[in-house]
Motif scaffolding. Sequence first.
Motif, PDB file in Angstrom:
ATOM      1  N   ILE A  89       0.840  -1.205   0.000  1.00 46.41           N
ATOM      2  CA  ILE A  89       0.000   0.000   0.000  1.00 46.41           C
ATOM      3  C   ILE A  89       0.871   1.250   0.000  1.00 46.41           C
ATOM      4  O   ILE A  89       0.557   2.244  -0.678  1.00 46.41           O
ATOM      5  N   SER A  90       1.975   1.226   0.729  1.00 47.40           N
ATOM      6  CA  SER A  90       2.884   2.383   0.731  1.00 47.40           C
ATOM      7  C   SER A  90       3.410   2.655  -0.669  1.00 47.40           C
ATOM      8  O   SER A  90       3.500   3.811  -1.104  1.00 47.40           O
ATOM      9  N   ALA A  91       3.768   1.596  -1.379  1.00 43.19           N
ATOM     10  CA  ALA A  91       4.250   1.768  -2.754  1.00 43.19           C
ATOM     11  C   ALA A  91       3.155   2.328  -3.653  1.00 43.19           C
ATOM     12  O   ALA A  91       3.413   3.199  -4.495  1.00 43.19           O
ATOM     13  N   ALA A  92       1.915   1.852  -3.480  1.00 40.46           N
ATOM     14  CA  ALA A  92       0.801   2.353  -4.294  1.00 40.46           C
ATOM     15  C   ALA A  92       0.554   3.831  -4.016  1.00 40.46           C
ATOM     16  O   ALA A  92       0.253   4.602  -4.936  1.00 40.46           O
ATOM     17  N   LYS A  93       0.685   4.259  -2.768  1.00 44.51           N
ATOM     18  CA  LYS A  93       0.499   5.676  -2.433  1.00 44.51           C
ATOM     19  C   LYS A  93       1.599   6.534  -3.055  1.00 44.51           C
ATOM     20  O   LYS A  93       1.334   7.642  -3.546  1.00 44.51           O
ATOM     21  N   ALA A  94       2.821   6.017  -3.019  1.00 43.81           N
ATOM     22  CA  ALA A  94       3.923   6.781  -3.617  1.00 43.81           C
ATOM     23  C   ALA A  94       3.738   6.917  -5.119  1.00 43.81           C
ATOM     24  O   ALA A  94       4.001   7.980  -5.696  1.00 43.81           O
ATOM     25  N   ARG A  95       3.294   5.856  -5.778  1.00 42.94           N
ATOM     26  CA  ARG A  95       3.054   5.935  -7.230  1.00 42.94           C
ATOM     27  C   ARG A  95       1.920   6.903  -7.535  1.00 42.94           C
ATOM     28  O   ARG A  95       1.952   7.611  -8.557  1.00 42.94           O
ATOM     29  N   LEU A  96       0.910   6.956  -6.668  1.00 46.75           N
ATOM     30  CA  LEU A  96      -0.176   7.918  -6.857  1.00 46.75           C
ATOM     31  C   LEU A  96       0.344   9.344  -6.726  1.00 46.75           C
ATOM     32  O   LEU A  96       0.014  10.215  -7.545  1.00 46.75           O
ATOM     33  N   ALA A  97       1.171   9.603  -5.701  1.00 42.67           N
ATOM     34  CA  ALA A  97       1.734  10.945  -5.532  1.00 42.67           C
ATOM     35  C   ALA A  97       2.578  11.334  -6.743  1.00 42.67           C
ATOM     36  O   ALA A  97       2.535  12.479  -7.203  1.00 42.67           O
ATOM     37  N   GLN A  98       3.355  10.386  -7.267  1.00 47.99           N
ATOM     38  CA  GLN A  98       4.159  10.664  -8.459  1.00 47.99           C
ATOM     39  C   GLN A  98       3.275  11.016  -9.641  1.00 47.99           C
ATOM     40  O   GLN A  98       3.542  11.982 -10.379  1.00 47.99           O
ATOM     41  N   ALA A  99       2.193  10.245  -9.844  1.00 41.25           N
ATOM     42  CA  ALA A  99       1.302  10.501 -10.980  1.00 41.25           C
ATOM     43  C   ALA A  99       0.638  11.863 -10.853  1.00 41.25           C
ATOM     44  O   ALA A  99       0.445  12.566 -11.858  1.00 41.25           O
ATOM     45  N   GLN A 100       0.286  12.267  -9.641  1.00 41.05           N
ATOM     46  CA  GLN A 100      -0.349  13.574  -9.454  1.00 41.05           C
ATOM     47  C   GLN A 100       0.619  14.711  -9.767  1.00 41.05           C
ATOM     48  O   GLN A 100       0.219  15.747 -10.301  1.00 41.05           O
TER      49      GLN A 100
END
Length: 531
Positions: free
Chosen positions: A102-113
């Motif tokens: 989940i931490s990795a998924a959140k980081a990828r979301l922040a990158q995409a934003q």
Amino acid sequence: MTDGRACPSPTGDRHRGRAVALGVLVALIGGCAVGPSFVRPAPPNVTTYTAEGTAPNLVPGASEPSQRLLTGQAIPAAWWRLFRSPALDTVVRQALSASPTISAAKARLAQAQQLVAQARGAYYPQIDAGASAERLKGPPIALGIRPNHNLPTFNLYSVGTIASFDPDVFGLTARQVEKRAAQAETRVYQLAAAQLAVSGNAVTAAITAASLRSQIHAAEALVAADRNTLALVREKFAVGKVARTHPLAAEFQLSNDRALLPPLRQRLAAAEDALATLVGELPAQWTPPALTLADFTLPTKLPVSLPSALVRHRPDILAAQARLHASSAAVGVADARMYPDFRLSASFGTAALAATSLGEGANLVWTLASGLTAPIFHGGSLRAQKRAAVAQFHATLAIYRQTVLVSFQQVADVLRALGHDAELVNAARHALDASRSTLSLQRLRYRAGKTSRLRLLAAERRYQEARLRYIQAKGNRYLDSAQLFVALGGGGWVNPTRCTECSVPSGATGNGNRSYSATPGPEYRHESMNR
């Protein structure tokens, strides 16, 4: 002499000229986006998940709890609470808070934003400051030096700002922003899918471990019954009351039942290690709660979304839809590259032969420029790029359809499994009740001296066998109930970055930039790909 037509006044010409110039400027800045517009695919035209079209019978009888499907009802975000186990709730919360997945998924979301914010920057003028110091030789007439036969060598200093702006006339920037936004939306649904997977795996591991512990207890009781039987048979053989084959058969049965324990213990250890990994701990440093099936309550009401709503609820379907949207926007990007590109630029600064003279008004310099670049010949690369984007869209559309098919298959499989679980637990419960009654009767007969101890031990062994099968059937029912919630997409998909019921920290949204919640994006018309 005139031809009778009114001559426009100079003042009217100036007003009309300003209006035309303003209209051209608005058109350049606003522009229009070429390429297809996205329309999300329609849901499958079905009303049931299985070919039978009727809900499975979830009423097993035999004093077992019945289950009922609640069609069209929403699944709670913290769906695992339906099992009413505080220890399970604690484990799942810890998994959702500490899972590296989940931490990795959140980081990828922040990158995409942040990539969306980067793409949006092209909507605005780009302004840069610059300064230079040069050693030149030549006739700088503009700086007041008259050329002669001996060209002078001099220093040239300049300081100023440069501004440039690319009007999005044909929507290249808009399509690039749309593509990035769709990719960020994909990350949102991937975060929701990660949360669903982690919570589902944690519940599955916890229920599996609880079922295995109960099975181990039953298997140990079965082995204990075998030992008693073997001891009694050996006593009878020693006094010559039974043949040699009787203790051999008892030894075989004991060894055969002992063989049940190592695989059960191995599966329990694997389930506990998996649970430790899910909560972000090392197996050697974390002890899972020693749950049994008695610590869970079977959910009697199972919310089931309609088939038409499943495609709006399952995170993996929504992620596939967002990827389809991004592929559509990529076609628009390729299309816009085939149109002219406009650029406006300006600079303002000061230039002088001495650094101390840069601030003097006489040394101010400025420029205004506009340009147009139109593709004429690129060896077919631009058209090939668009055809490749269209092909990629059709591939993504096929993947989306496959995702929908697999999702409906999973729901149908779990619904059928629940019906079969009810039948199996009904049969296992009847066998358990019958063996218990037989054991009770044999105990009464043994106390009254009407049966042998060997018959009593045989009845006890059959009871323990029936108990083991019943625990297995009951555990499958719990597991398939959890799998139904997972197959239907859980309930946290509504806003995975703010799953307050799950006690999960909000997903990173960048520095004040747009936060993407799991809501349907712009629509796309598939037939526009055939233009």
